[in-house]
Design a protein around this motif. Structure first.
Motif, PDB file in Angstrom:
ATOM      1  N   ALA A   1       7.431  23.467  10.359  1.00  0.00           N
ATOM      2  CA  ALA A   1       8.485  23.129   9.356  1.00  0.00           C
ATOM      3  C   ALA A   1       9.388  22.015  10.241  1.00  0.00           C
ATOM      4  O   ALA A   1       9.874  22.314  11.271  1.00  0.00           O
ATOM      5  N   ILE A   2       9.653  20.954   9.357  1.00  0.00           N
ATOM      6  CA  ILE A   2      10.626  20.055   9.723  1.00  0.00           C
ATOM      7  C   ILE A   2      12.067  20.492   9.145  1.00  0.00           C
ATOM      8  O   ILE A   2      12.155  20.862   8.110  1.00  0.00           O
ATOM      9  N   THR A   3      13.001  20.529  10.089  1.00  0.00           N
ATOM     10  CA  THR A   3      14.448  21.079   9.749  1.00  0.00           C
ATOM     11  C   THR A   3      15.308  19.840   9.149  1.00  0.00           C
ATOM     12  O   THR A   3      16.531  20.307   8.784  1.00  0.00           O
ATOM     13  N   GLY A   4      14.848  18.786   9.755  1.00  0.00           N
ATOM     14  CA  GLY A   4      15.947  17.467   9.258  1.00  0.00           C
ATOM     15  C   GLY A   4      16.515  16.988  10.611  1.00  0.00           C
ATOM     16  O   GLY A   4      17.024  15.875  10.796  1.00  0.00           O
ATOM     17  N   ALA A   5      16.632  17.731  11.786  1.00  0.00           N
ATOM     18  CA  ALA A   5      17.396  17.667  12.813  1.00  0.00           C
ATOM     19  C   ALA A   5      16.316  16.670  14.032  1.00  0.00           C
ATOM     20  O   ALA A   5      16.859  15.880  14.762  1.00  0.00           O
ATOM     21  N   GLU A   6      15.143  16.791  13.432  1.00  0.00           N
ATOM     22  CA  GLU A   6      13.930  15.829  14.568  1.00  0.00           C
ATOM     23  C   GLU A   6      14.636  14.381  14.422  1.00  0.00           C
ATOM     24  O   GLU A   6      15.320  13.701  13.445  1.00  0.00           O
ATOM     25  N   THR A  57      17.774  10.712  12.193  1.00  0.00           N
ATOM     26  CA  THR A  57      17.212  12.011  11.920  1.00  0.00           C
ATOM     27  C   THR A  57      16.659  11.951  10.748  1.00  0.00           C
ATOM     28  O   THR A  57      16.740  11.069   9.912  1.00  0.00           O
ATOM     29  N   ALA A  74      16.855  13.977   8.365  1.00  0.00           N
ATOM     30  CA  ALA A  74      17.863  14.177   7.418  1.00  0.00           C
ATOM     31  C   ALA A  74      18.655  12.683   7.159  1.00  0.00           C
ATOM     32  O   ALA A  74      19.009  12.853   5.792  1.00  0.00           O
TER      33      ALA A  74
END
Length: 141
Positions: free
Chosen positions: A14-19, A33, A35
């Motif tokens: 899962a992508i958290t948005g911080a990548e 990011t 996000a």
């Protein structure tokens, strides 16, 4: 990094948005990011017009423009053949807004707004550079 087929890459979950994603802006690489990217995509571009008739411009062709026609007398919004992406338009004052199709453009639905607060969305059904076909979606306010 060598060219790799997507099917050969390892799943990350899962992508958290911080990548971090690398983007090119004005010829140089920038870090965003996921996000940040999502916020840019989901934040509408607001364009308020106070001067009567208006022809959609390239800046309105970003797929997220919200055009506000704020004029006290009747006004028109010309949809040119160069428009290719969805746009939402709102009559923000008492002047009745009417959508007008430029040469090669077909508008399906009621192009006349019913009053202040009425909002319509133009959705491209077919666009090929020589003609375009749009559905007008929106109920009266």
């Amino acid at each position: 990094m060598a060219d790799t087929k997507i099917s050969s890459m390892t799943a990350i979950g899962a992508i958290t948005g911080a990548e971090i994603a690398e983007c090119v802006q004005s010829g140089s690489n920038k870090k965003w990011t996921f996000a940040d990217i999502a916020a840019w995509i989901l934040t509408p571009t607001i364009n308020t017009q106070y001067d009567g008739d208006y022809t959609l411009q390239p800046v309105d062709n970003d797929g997220k423009t919200y055009l506000r026609m704020h004029y006290p007398t009747a006004n028109e919004v010309l949809v040119p053949l160069s428009q290719t992406r969805t746009i939402t338009i709102r009559q923000g004052d008492t002047g009745t807004t009417t959508l007008v199709a430029d040469t090669g453009v077909t508008l399906n639905g009621n192009p006349v707004f019913s009053g202040a607060g009425d909002t319509k969305t133009l959705v491209p059904i077919y666009v090929d550079g020589f003609e375009s076909d749009w559905d007008i979606i929106g109920a009266s306010a």
